[in-house]
Design an enzyme around this catalytic site. Sequence first.
Site, short mmCIF file in Angstrom:
data_model
loop_
_atom_site.label_atom_id
_atom_site.label_comp_id
_atom_site.label_asym_id
_atom_site.label_seq_id
_atom_site.Cartn_x
_atom_site.Cartn_y
_atom_site.Cartn_z
N PHE A 1 7.03 -9.28 -0.47
CA PHE A 1 8.66 -9.26 -0.31
C PHE A 1 9.48 -9.81 0.74
CE2 PHE A 1 7.70 -4.53 0.59
CZ PHE A 1 7.95 -4.74 1.78
N HIS B 1 13.99 1.51 4.12
CA HIS B 1 13.81 2.36 5.41
C HIS B 1 12.20 1.97 6.74
CE1 HIS B 1 10.51 6.05 3.94
NE2 HIS B 1 10.64 4.80 4.04
#
Length: 371
Positions: A263, A281
């Site tokens: 990603f 996170h």
Amino acid sequence: MTSSTNTAADRTTRVPPATLARAVEWIRHHLYRLHQRLTPAPAAMMELIIANWTSQAITAAAQLGVADALADGPLPIEQLAARVGADADALGRLLRALIGKGIFRHRRDGRYELNSLAATLRSDAPISMTWAAQFYGSAEQRERWTLLVDSIRTGRTVVPALRGEASFDYFDRYPELANLFNRTMTSVSALTDGPVVAGYDFGAYPTIVDVGGGHGPLLAAILAGAPASRGVLYDLPHVIAEAPKLLRESNVADRVRLAAGSFFDSVPCGGDAYILKNIVHDWPDDKAVQILRNVRAAAGPHATVLLVELVIPGHDRDFPGKWVDLEMLLNLGARERTASEYRDLLGQAGFRVTRVVHTAAPLSVVEARAA
């Protein structure tokens, strides 16, 4: 035997409403505060200071495999000790302490047996906590937490100074620890996916792209409850290589396309919804924005991005995300975020937050669309 899909559906139907879960949390908080007020302050503080003894005792029981040894029924301490390779007297003392915390049971006939909490330490439990006990109680994890003051002073992770490399790189060199971590994340996913699926209408999206979705447990749970939807599971090549087995067991493999990649480079196009569960996170703001901009580049003008995260609430009560936030700081130099911080982060990537949907689990769904 119940199929995996039916099991996932059954779990979803048993999930309480988010409002009820929050009410129970509120009651527990105030009962605990009452306990603290009724206990002399130094004694209450001492309970908190030595709380790590309890978690380490649970880790020891998990490492020994005590729960697995009791899976077929109660055993006297000598026989139990022989099965797990422990000293009978020392094992009895460990169990005595754990029983005081409600873990395991000592029968009147002297034998030891499982109770509901102890059963979660079985390696074959539906949602097994034995891997989490062993991972978070490992010497590597404990050592990092002894250096928390260094992270608080600097605002940075301690891992590069401690190990000479970042956490994920360290895992690459220690497959046993990496395996514990992966099993822990699978267990946590099994614990939280039901409430997430019950708390949000994923069926509104024909094509759902799970970005960094691992072996696909969340996507499988979503598709089990959204029979008209199809999915794309996107992760690193060696990760998705392990996904087909889980997808077949969940009876959704024919509706999932596997896509390999990072990603940080790109994200598959064509999704109506892009889910990122516990991805953002893991990264500081600059890296998180990079990931989200790649999602924005792949998403059409009407696509929705769904961040499934521990959104830090505004109240001062206890909340798991406040502790995971310190774990993120220590291990990765990353953080959990408030709803306002997610709005700012998504705004930098070209999204606007439309709502934050709370679930019965501590996780929330941050929904955003193109700005």
